[in-house]
Design a protein around this motif. Structure first.
Motif, PDB file in Angstrom:
ATOM      1  N   THR A   1      -6.986  59.408 -23.641  1.00  0.00           N
ATOM      2  CA  THR A   1      -6.872  60.841 -23.850  1.00  0.00           C
ATOM      3  C   THR A   1      -5.922  61.097 -25.011  1.00  0.00           C
ATOM      4  O   THR A   1      -4.842  60.524 -25.078  1.00  0.00           O
ATOM      5  CB  THR A   1      -6.346  61.549 -22.579  1.00  0.00           C
ATOM      6  N   THR A   3      -3.893  64.142 -26.916  1.00  0.00           N
ATOM      7  CA  THR A   3      -3.428  65.511 -26.700  1.00  0.00           C
ATOM      8  C   THR A   3      -2.659  65.973 -27.926  1.00  0.00           C
ATOM      9  O   THR A   3      -1.644  65.372 -28.300  1.00  0.00           O
ATOM     10  CB  THR A   3      -2.525  65.597 -25.451  1.00  0.00           C
ATOM     11  N   ASN A   5      -0.107  68.103 -29.990  1.00  0.00           N
ATOM     12  CA  ASN A   5       1.178  68.695 -29.615  1.00  0.00           C
ATOM     13  C   ASN A   5       1.061  70.212 -29.582  1.00  0.00           C
ATOM     14  O   ASN A   5       0.291  70.801 -30.330  1.00  0.00           O
ATOM     15  CB  ASN A   5       2.268  68.271 -30.588  1.00  0.00           C
ATOM     16  N   THR A  22      -0.265  62.993 -29.096  1.00  0.00           N
ATOM     17  CA  THR A  22       0.124  61.857 -28.252  1.00  0.00           C
ATOM     18  C   THR A  22      -1.133  61.260 -27.645  1.00  0.00           C
ATOM     19  O   THR A  22      -2.188  61.914 -27.584  1.00  0.00           O
ATOM     20  CB  THR A  22       1.087  62.282 -27.127  1.00  0.00           C
ATOM     21  N   THR A  23      -1.013  60.011 -27.197  1.00  0.00           N
ATOM     22  CA  THR A  23      -2.122  59.356 -26.506  1.00  0.00           C
ATOM     23  C   THR A  23      -1.606  58.777 -25.206  1.00  0.00           C
ATOM     24  O   THR A  23      -0.402  58.618 -25.016  1.00  0.00           O
ATOM     25  CB  THR A  23      -2.719  58.208 -27.351  1.00  0.00           C
ATOM     26  N   ASP A  24      -2.529  58.450 -24.322  1.00  0.00           N
ATOM     27  CA  ASP A  24      -2.135  57.819 -23.065  1.00  0.00           C
ATOM     28  C   ASP A  24      -2.576  56.353 -23.014  1.00  0.00           C
ATOM     29  O   ASP A  24      -2.805  55.803 -21.947  1.00  0.00           O
ATOM     30  CB  ASP A  24      -2.687  58.596 -21.870  1.00  0.00           C
ATOM     31  N   VAL A  25      -2.655  55.710 -24.179  1.00  0.00           N
ATOM     32  CA  VAL A  25      -3.093  54.314 -24.203  1.00  0.00           C
ATOM     33  C   VAL A  25      -2.052  53.367 -23.609  1.00  0.00           C
ATOM     34  O   VAL A  25      -2.385  52.255 -23.180  1.00  0.00           O
ATOM     35  CB  VAL A  25      -3.500  53.844 -25.619  1.00  0.00           C
ATOM     36  N   GLY A  26      -0.811  53.801 -23.569  1.00  0.00           N
ATOM     37  CA  GLY A  26       0.233  52.973 -22.965  1.00  0.00           C
ATOM     38  C   GLY A  26       0.325  51.611 -23.626  1.00  0.00           C
ATOM     39  O   GLY A  26       0.402  51.500 -24.838  1.00  0.00           O
ATOM     40  N   LYS A  28      -2.021  49.316 -23.620  1.00  0.00           N
ATOM     41  CA  LYS A  28      -3.327  48.800 -24.027  1.00  0.00           C
ATOM     42  C   LYS A  28      -3.342  48.568 -25.533  1.00  0.00           C
ATOM     43  O   LYS A  28      -2.673  49.270 -26.288  1.00  0.00           O
ATOM     44  CB  LYS A  28      -4.435  49.771 -23.630  1.00  0.00           C
ATOM     45  N   HIS A  74      -7.654  66.842 -26.037  1.00  0.00           N
ATOM     46  CA  HIS A  74      -7.125  68.144 -25.619  1.00  0.00           C
ATOM     47  C   HIS A  74      -6.437  68.736 -26.847  1.00  0.00           C
ATOM     48  O   HIS A  74      -5.510  68.131 -27.399  1.00  0.00           O
ATOM     49  CB  HIS A  74      -6.132  68.002 -24.462  1.00  0.00           C
TER      50      HIS A  74
END
Length: 186
Positions: A1, A3, A5, A22-26, A28, A74
């Motif tokens: 995902t 998003t 800012n 930002t991304t939610d790849v963490g 990965k 988003h």
């Protein structure tokens, strides 16, 4: 995902901006980047809502471990809110001094002598008039008050109007007319 800012800022008369995402790849091993020529940016000057208009087509996602990466975006945005503290608009009715002619004389209009910026619109209400008129020697006022005006802006919610009334002063004609001269001679 992904998003974009988002931020909320108070109107300041200048262009304001929010950038980035930002991304939610963490942890990965996925790299997400904007495509060339694309930007994650929302800008605006006046109070209102401004979006980045981000879509999946604005990004590339690459990975040495994943062959199919689904992007969910988003959108980011900037919300500029109006100033809520009191601001002053000063209005001055026009004034003039004229010499008595025996006919009605007048002065009309007003000037906005101070306002926070050009986003403030000032107008005389429909049922009001900025005019002073008279025939005889003396001073005639317009009767302008703050209630006679409407000051509006999307950028300010608390506008106080201050008014200096306009007026016309009619002065006596210089020199004596024939009747006055005859009276002086007797």
């Amino acid at each position: 995902t992904i998003t974009g800012n988002s931020d909320t800022k108070v109107y300041n008369g200048s262009e304001q901006t929010v950038t980035g995402f930002t991304t939610d790849v963490g942890d990965k091993t996925i790299t997400v980047a904007l495509k060339e020529g694309k930007e994650a940016k929302a800008s605006g000057t006046n109070a209102g809502h401004y979006t980045m208009n981000l879509t999946e087509d604005d990004f590339t996602a690459t990975s040495s471990n994943y062959s199919k990466i689904k992007l969910v975006v988003h959108d980011g945005s900037l919300e500029i809110t109006p100033v809520t503290s009191e601001v002053i608009v000063k209005i001055a009715g026009r004034h003039d001094t004229k010499t008595y002619t025996g006919k009605e004389l007048s002065v009309e209009g007003y000037d906005v002598v101070e306002k926070p910026d050009d986003s403030v619109s000032v107008s005389l209400k429909v049922d009001q008039e900025a005019k002073a008129a008279g025939t005889n020697v003396g001073t005639y006022y317009m009767g302008l008050t703050a209630d006679a005006f409407e000051a509006t802006s999307t950028n300010y919610t608390n506008i106080k109007v201050e008014v200096e009334d306009g007026y016309l002063t009619i002065e006596a004609a210089k020199g004596l007319d024939k009747d006055e001269e005859d009276k002086k001679g007797t």
